[in-house]
Write a protein that holds these residues in place. Structure first.
Motif, PDB file in Angstrom:
ATOM      1  N   LYS A   9      39.945 -46.272 -99.801  1.00 15.20           N
ATOM      2  CA  LYS A   9      40.536 -46.599 -98.499  1.00 15.20           C
ATOM      3  C   LYS A   9      40.046 -45.673 -97.386  1.00 15.20           C
ATOM      4  N   ASP A  10      39.453 -44.524 -97.745  1.00 21.51           N
ATOM      5  CA  ASP A  10      38.955 -43.600 -96.728  1.00 21.51           C
ATOM      6  C   ASP A  10      37.490 -43.873 -96.372  1.00 21.51           C
ATOM      7  N   CYS A  11      36.606 -43.854 -97.385  1.00 26.34           N
ATOM      8  CA  CYS A  11      35.168 -44.002 -97.100  1.00 26.34           C
ATOM      9  C   CYS A  11      34.662 -45.426 -97.320  1.00 26.34           C
ATOM     10  N   GLU A  12      35.504 -46.287 -97.900  1.00 24.07           N
ATOM     11  CA  GLU A  12      35.197 -47.696 -98.152  1.00 24.07           C
ATOM     12  C   GLU A  12      34.037 -47.911 -99.128  1.00 24.07           C
ATOM     13  N   LYS A  13      33.732 -46.882 -99.929  1.00 23.48           N
ATOM     14  CA  LYS A  13      32.706 -47.042-100.967  1.00 23.48           C
ATOM     15  C   LYS A  13      33.373 -47.524-102.244  1.00 23.48           C
ATOM     16  N   GLU A  14      32.599 -48.261-103.038  1.00 23.00           N
ATOM     17  CA  GLU A  14      33.104 -48.727-104.318  1.00 23.00           C
ATOM     18  C   GLU A  14      33.032 -47.587-105.342  1.00 23.00           C
ATOM     19  N   PHE A  15      34.064 -47.474-106.175  1.00 21.15           N
ATOM     20  CA  PHE A  15      34.058 -46.483-107.248  1.00 21.15           C
ATOM     21  C   PHE A  15      34.666 -47.098-108.498  1.00 21.15           C
ATOM     22  N   THR A  16      34.329 -46.509-109.635  1.00 20.02           N
ATOM     23  CA  THR A  16      34.789 -47.019-110.924  1.00 20.02           C
ATOM     24  C   THR A  16      36.042 -46.283-111.367  1.00 20.02           C
ATOM     25  N   PHE A  17      37.042 -47.047-111.729  1.00 16.41           N
ATOM     26  CA  PHE A  17      38.270 -46.538-112.342  1.00 16.41           C
ATOM     27  C   PHE A  17      38.112 -46.846-113.828  1.00 16.41           C
ATOM     28  N   SER A  18      37.656 -45.842-114.576  1.00 13.42           N
ATOM     29  CA  SER A  18      37.258 -46.055-115.964  1.00 13.42           C
ATOM     30  C   SER A  18      38.454 -46.358-116.873  1.00 13.42           C
ATOM     31  N   CYS A  37      38.429 -42.608-103.767  1.00 15.23           N
ATOM     32  CA  CYS A  37      37.417 -42.235-104.748  1.00 15.23           C
ATOM     33  C   CYS A  37      37.580 -40.753-105.098  1.00 15.23           C
ATOM     34  N   PRO A  38      37.006 -40.306-106.199  1.00 14.35           N
ATOM     35  CA  PRO A  38      37.164 -38.893-106.588  1.00 14.35           C
ATOM     36  C   PRO A  38      36.733 -37.908-105.499  1.00 14.35           C
ATOM     37  N   GLU A  39      35.666 -38.215-104.767  1.00 12.75           N
ATOM     38  CA  GLU A  39      35.199 -37.311-103.711  1.00 12.75           C
ATOM     39  C   GLU A  39      36.221 -37.199-102.581  1.00 12.75           C
ATOM     40  N   CYS A  40      36.787 -38.322-102.175  1.00 16.00           N
ATOM     41  CA  CYS A  40      37.778 -38.304-101.094  1.00 16.00           C
ATOM     42  C   CYS A  40      39.091 -37.672-101.557  1.00 16.00           C
ATOM     43  N   ARG A  41      39.453 -37.866-102.831  1.00 11.17           N
ATOM     44  CA  ARG A  41      40.653 -37.208-103.369  1.00 11.17           C
ATOM     45  C   ARG A  41      40.478 -35.696-103.324  1.00 11.17           C
TER      46      ARG A  41
END
Length: 54
Positions: A9-18, A37-41
């Protein structure tokens, strides 16, 4: 369970929730999927003193 593709929701990049992360969330009693995403968290935790909401 299978891996999920989510949008941050911050950077709008897709990330995997494994599958492993999903099991961890379920074990901890979390009902919602992550919205960042992990980076934004990580960045959010660093910007908020100790990671607590203000």
């Amino acid at each position: 369970m299978t891996d999920k593709q989510l949008i941050c929701k911050d950077c709008e990049k897709e990330f995997t929730f494994s599958e492993g992360e999903q099991a961890f969330y379920k074990e901890k009693g979390f009902e919602n999927d992550p919205v960042r995403c992990p980076e934004c968290r990580k960045a959010r935790k660093q910007n908020n003193d100790r990671g607590f909401r203000k």
